[in-house]
Design an enzyme around this catalytic site. Structure first.
Site, PDB file in Angstrom:
ATOM      1  N   ARG A 123     -15.185  20.779   7.595  1.00 41.69           N
ATOM      2  CA  ARG A 123     -14.244  21.666   6.694  1.00 41.69           C
ATOM      3  C   ARG A 123     -12.702  21.490   6.967  1.00 41.69           C
ATOM      4  NH1 ARG A 123     -17.897  25.907   7.520  1.00 41.69           N
ATOM      5  NH2 ARG A 123     -19.113  25.889   5.537  1.00 41.69           N
ATOM      6  N   LYS A 144      -3.016  13.306  -1.234  1.00 40.23           N
ATOM      7  CA  LYS A 144      -4.237  12.716  -2.106  1.00 40.23           C
ATOM      8  C   LYS A 144      -5.146  11.864  -1.321  1.00 40.23           C
ATOM      9  CE  LYS A 144      -2.617  12.889  -6.752  1.00 40.23           C
ATOM     10  NZ  LYS A 144      -2.309  12.210  -8.243  1.00 40.23           N
ATOM     11  N   GLU A 186       5.286  -0.695  -6.959  1.00 44.79           N
ATOM     12  CA  GLU A 186       5.587   0.924  -6.604  1.00 44.79           C
ATOM     13  C   GLU A 186       7.017   1.439  -5.907  1.00 44.79           C
ATOM     14  OE1 GLU A 186       3.432   2.832  -8.076  1.00 44.79           O
ATOM     15  OE2 GLU A 186       1.240   2.026  -7.928  1.00 44.79           O
ATOM     16  N   LYS A 228       9.143   9.248  -3.255  1.00 45.93           N
ATOM     17  CA  LYS A 228       7.731   9.925  -3.330  1.00 45.93           C
ATOM     18  C   LYS A 228       7.864  11.251  -2.627  1.00 45.93           C
ATOM     19  CE  LYS A 228       3.033   9.880  -3.466  1.00 45.93           C
ATOM     20  NZ  LYS A 228       1.800   8.833  -3.716  1.00 45.93           N
ATOM     21  N   GLU A 238       0.472  18.186  -8.352  1.00 47.24           N
ATOM     22  CA  GLU A 238       0.437  17.721  -9.693  1.00 47.24           C
ATOM     23  C   GLU A 238       0.505  18.263 -11.056  1.00 47.24           C
ATOM     24  OE1 GLU A 238      -1.453  13.896 -10.025  1.00 47.24           O
ATOM     25  OE2 GLU A 238      -0.467  13.130 -11.659  1.00 47.24           O
ATOM     26  N   ARG A 242       5.260  15.518 -10.479  1.00 46.64           N
ATOM     27  CA  ARG A 242       4.482  14.485 -10.014  1.00 46.64           C
ATOM     28  C   ARG A 242       3.819  13.528 -10.835  1.00 46.64           C
ATOM     29  NH1 ARG A 242       0.901  14.954  -4.386  1.00 46.64           N
ATOM     30  NH2 ARG A 242       0.398  12.680  -4.197  1.00 46.64           N
ATOM     31  N   ASN A 246       3.555   8.338 -12.242  1.00 45.94           N
ATOM     32  CA  ASN A 246       2.739   7.626 -13.117  1.00 45.94           C
ATOM     33  C   ASN A 246       3.431   6.836 -14.092  1.00 45.94           C
ATOM     34  OD1 ASN A 246      -0.340   7.946 -13.830  1.00 45.94           O
ATOM     35  ND2 ASN A 246       0.377   9.792 -12.547  1.00 45.94           N
ATOM     36  N   HIS A 249       1.926   3.385 -15.379  1.00 45.76           N
ATOM     37  CA  HIS A 249       0.582   3.706 -15.123  1.00 45.76           C
ATOM     38  C   HIS A 249      -0.280   3.880 -16.210  1.00 45.76           C
ATOM     39  CE1 HIS A 249       1.989   3.593 -10.898  1.00 45.76           C
ATOM     40  NE2 HIS A 249       0.769   3.651 -10.593  1.00 45.76           N
ATOM     41  N   HIS A 253      -3.059   1.144 -16.209  1.00 49.04           N
ATOM     42  CA  HIS A 253      -4.327   1.548 -15.763  1.00 49.04           C
ATOM     43  C   HIS A 253      -5.414   0.935 -17.015  1.00 49.04           C
ATOM     44  CE1 HIS A 253      -3.652   5.285 -12.944  1.00 49.04           C
ATOM     45  NE2 HIS A 253      -3.863   4.083 -12.346  1.00 49.04           N
ATOM     46  N   HIS A 266      -3.328  -3.719  -8.641  1.00 51.50           N
ATOM     47  CA  HIS A 266      -2.976  -2.378  -9.529  1.00 51.50           C
ATOM     48  C   HIS A 266      -1.155  -2.687  -9.899  1.00 51.50           C
ATOM     49  CE1 HIS A 266      -2.235   1.811 -10.132  1.00 51.50           C
ATOM     50  NE2 HIS A 266      -1.325   2.041  -9.165  1.00 51.50           N
TER      51      HIS A 266
HETATM   52  P1  NAD Z   1      -6.510  -2.266   0.156  1.00 52.31           P
HETATM   53  O1  NAD Z   1      -6.644  -1.052   1.373  1.00 52.31           O
HETATM   54  O2  NAD Z   1      -7.742  -2.658  -0.124  1.00 52.31           O
HETATM   55  O3  NAD Z   1      -5.772  -3.494   0.964  1.00 52.31           O
HETATM   56  C1  NAD Z   1      -5.629  -4.806   0.040  1.00 52.31           C
HETATM   57  C2  NAD Z   1      -6.164  -5.850   0.754  1.00 52.31           C
HETATM   58  O4  NAD Z   1      -5.205  -6.077   1.897  1.00 52.31           O
HETATM   59  C3  NAD Z   1      -7.733  -5.723   1.504  1.00 52.31           C
HETATM   60  O5  NAD Z   1      -8.300  -6.741   1.579  1.00 52.31           O
HETATM   61  C4  NAD Z   1      -7.016  -5.138   3.108  1.00 52.31           C
HETATM   62  O6  NAD Z   1      -8.316  -5.377   3.980  1.00 52.31           O
HETATM   63  C5  NAD Z   1      -6.055  -6.300   3.462  1.00 52.31           C
HETATM   64  N1  NAD Z   1      -5.161  -5.646   4.206  1.00 52.31           N
HETATM   65  C6  NAD Z   1      -4.556  -4.569   4.515  1.00 52.31           C
HETATM   66  N2  NAD Z   1      -3.651  -4.731   5.425  1.00 52.31           N
HETATM   67  C7  NAD Z   1      -3.535  -5.996   5.546  1.00 52.31           C
HETATM   68  C8  NAD Z   1      -2.200  -6.591   6.425  1.00 52.31           C
HETATM   69  N3  NAD Z   1      -1.538  -5.860   7.142  1.00 52.31           N
HETATM   70  N4  NAD Z   1      -2.367  -8.039   6.585  1.00 52.31           N
HETATM   71  C9  NAD Z   1      -3.190  -8.888   5.615  1.00 52.31           C
HETATM   72  N5  NAD Z   1      -4.233  -8.206   4.936  1.00 52.31           N
HETATM   73  C10 NAD Z   1      -4.188  -6.653   4.904  1.00 52.31           C
HETATM   74  O7  NAD Z   1      -5.679  -2.076  -0.911  1.00 52.31           O
HETATM   75  P2  NAD Z   1      -4.425  -1.374  -1.043  1.00 52.31           P
HETATM   76  O8  NAD Z   1      -3.471  -2.130  -2.323  1.00 52.31           O
HETATM   77  O9  NAD Z   1      -3.428  -0.993   0.076  1.00 52.31           O
HETATM   78  O10 NAD Z   1      -4.573   0.549  -1.682  1.00 52.31           O
HETATM   79  C11 NAD Z   1      -5.239   0.345  -2.776  1.00 52.31           C
HETATM   80  C12 NAD Z   1      -5.997   1.730  -2.759  1.00 52.31           C
HETATM   81  O11 NAD Z   1      -4.847   2.796  -2.721  1.00 52.31           O
HETATM   82  C13 NAD Z   1      -6.713   2.186  -4.322  1.00 52.31           C
HETATM   83  O12 NAD Z   1      -8.050   2.535  -3.872  1.00 52.31           O
HETATM   84  C14 NAD Z   1      -5.960   3.143  -4.883  1.00 52.31           C
HETATM   85  O13 NAD Z   1      -6.843   3.994  -5.517  1.00 52.31           O
HETATM   86  C15 NAD Z   1      -5.148   3.842  -3.443  1.00 52.31           C
HETATM   87  N6  NAD Z   1      -4.180   4.678  -3.753  1.00 52.31           N
HETATM   88  C16 NAD Z   1      -4.084   5.904  -3.460  1.00 52.31           C
HETATM   89  C17 NAD Z   1      -2.967   6.835  -3.392  1.00 52.31           C
HETATM   90  C18 NAD Z   1      -3.106   8.241  -3.224  1.00 52.31           C
HETATM   91  O14 NAD Z   1      -2.008   8.878  -3.375  1.00 52.31           O
HETATM   92  N7  NAD Z   1      -3.863   8.609  -2.460  1.00 52.31           N
HETATM   93  C19 NAD Z   1      -1.943   6.231  -4.225  1.00 52.31           C
HETATM   94  C20 NAD Z   1      -2.025   4.843  -4.629  1.00 52.31           C
HETATM   95  C21 NAD Z   1      -2.980   4.068  -4.538  1.00 52.31           C
HETATM   96 MG    MG Z   2       0.191   3.392  -8.579  1.00 54.23          MG
END
Ligand code: NAD
Ligand code: MG
Length: 361
Positions: A123, A144, A186, A228, A238, A242, A246, A249, A253, A266
């Site tokens: 939990r 999130k 971003e 942020k 949100e 918040r 977007n 986006h 998206h 993205h």
């Molecule tokens: P990711 O975590 O897949 O990382 C991108 C790639 O970079 C991966 O292949 C990873 O292995 C590699 N990588 C990571 N760190 C590295 C480093 N230091 N050097 C070399 N390679 C490295 O993707 P991301 O773009 O970081 O995140 C995308 C995700 O985040 C999506 O799933 C999205 O939905 C989520 N997200 C969440 C929120 C939230 O508020 N929770 C906000 C925005 C995005």
């Molecule tokens: Mg985004």
């Protein structure tokens, strides 16, 4: 030790964010300083990040029996129910208890999954975000967390703020240019919606992703996270502002979905969406925003800002109607009244068709 770069208030607790070059190598010391009485640590990462940084991080722990590392395959497909269940199983086998702490070391995928594991394990237990991508300066703050369902992205999740965010900007040096672009969109977005000075500074200081100065990068991350953090502090769940996060986006998206996920990152899709939203803002508010200098810096950084050819306008609109800001077929857009001042506005479908027609091949 270090003074936090900033503190974020959430409904559950206030958590520190520390942005400091090299901090990964003394991760354990930070955990001891900021988290009381952790019984065990369960570190979740992905295989790519593990190969680069895991050894250094693990060796900061004096007692290897207290920590277990769990490695996911890198990529979005790891944000799945299957990987979630496997991680929970490994956590149970390692006998994590309610005083244990999960450490998510990686990009948004690891942060979202690791945070979701933490939010549901017994939990809810504490977790620490250790972002290693530029995009994760966004995803690691705000609480999130979640995973994907085969029928939709981020469809299973919760709000579970971290107990600490520990960001080592040196990790960003190993990111490929595409990942820089994904995260930097971003950063720029944060400037557009809330901080014009920051946007100006950013576009003056950053003209290439090669050899970014560490002090500059640190300042950039802190200023972007501040935007942020301020927004999520005011509207954690949100229900209001918040949604400003977007910006870019709604169309972004839709483009990501239409192109097939993975073709554009993205942030690259959001960048296209931001240009569109800027143009729409000028039309809606009958004003000039003088955003061209910012877009020209983005183009120099390798962004393609025009809507890709051969995308179907009807399909894009259909997808925008499914956007979380849209209700009853009405499409809501985040627009800018001025650079640095966002607002949420209902946009008529005819206007969107008009703006999109001719822009799509
Ligand atoms: P990711 O975590 O897949 O990382 C991108 C790639 O970079 C991966 O292949 C990873 O292995 C590699 N990588 C990571 N760190 C590295 C480093 N230091 N050097 C070399 N390679 C490295 O993707 P991301 O773009 O970081 O995140 C995308 C995700 O985040 C999506 O799933 C999205 O939905 C989520 N997200 C969440 C929120 C939230 O508020 N929770 C906000 C925005 C995005
Ligand atoms: Mg985004």
């Amino acid at each position: 030790m270090d003074v936090p770069s900033l503190q974020v208030k959430s409904s559950k607790h206030t958590y520190p964010i520390i942005v400091r070059p090299g901090c990964r190598t003394s991760l354990y010391d930070y955990l001891v300083q900021y988290l009381d009485g952790a019984s065990r640590y369960f570190l979740i990462t992905d295989d790519q990040v593990a190969s680069l940084y895991l050894e250094e991080i693990e060796s900061s722990f004096p007692n290897s029996e207290k920590i277990k590392s769990y490695i996911l395959p890198s990529g979005e497909q790891s944000k799945s129910m299957n990987q979630y269940e496997k991680a929970i199983t490994a956590a149970l086998e390692f006998k994590l208890d309610r005083k244990s702490v999960i450490i998510a070391v990686g990009g948004g995928v690891v942060g979202d999954l690791g945070g979701f594991v933490a939010s549901t394990y017994m939990r809810g237990i504490r977790y620490v975000q250790v972002p290693t991508t530029l995009l994760a300066h966004d995803s690691s703050v705000g609480g999130k967390v979640g995973i994907n369902h085969p029928l939709g992205k981020n469809m299973i999740g919760s709000f579970h703020p971290p107990s600490l965010v520990l960001y080592d900007p040196e990790c960003l040096l190993s990111l490929p240019p595409k990942e820089w672009r994904s995260g930097f969109a971003e950063v720029i977005k944060h400037g557009f919606i809330a901080d014009r000075e920051f946007l100006k500074w950013l576009t003056e200081e950053i003209s290439s992703f090669d050899q970014v100065d560490m002090a500059l990068l640190t300042e950039m991350l802190i200023r972007s996270i501040k935007v942020k953090a301020k927004i999520v502090q005011e509207d954690e769940q949100e229900s209001g502002i918040r949604a400003f996060l977007n910006f870019g986006h709604t169309l972004g998206h839709a483009i990501e979905g239409e192109m097939g996920y993975g073709k554009l990152t993205h942030g690259e899709a959001v960048a296209i969406g931001m240009k569109f939203a800027l143009r729409l803002s000028e039309r809606y508010f009958q004003t000039k925003l003088d955003y061209e200098p910012y877009l020209s810096v983005m183009e120099k950084l390798g962004y393609e800002l025009d809507i890709p050819h051969n995308l179907n306008v009807e399909q894009l609109i259909h997808r925008m109607k499914l956007d979380k800001k849209s209700y009853n077929q009405v499409i809501n857009f985040v627009l800018l009244e001025q650079i640095g001042k966002a607002t949420l506005v209902e946009i008529k479908e005819e206007i969107l068709i008009d703006e999109l027609t001719g822009k799509v091949g």
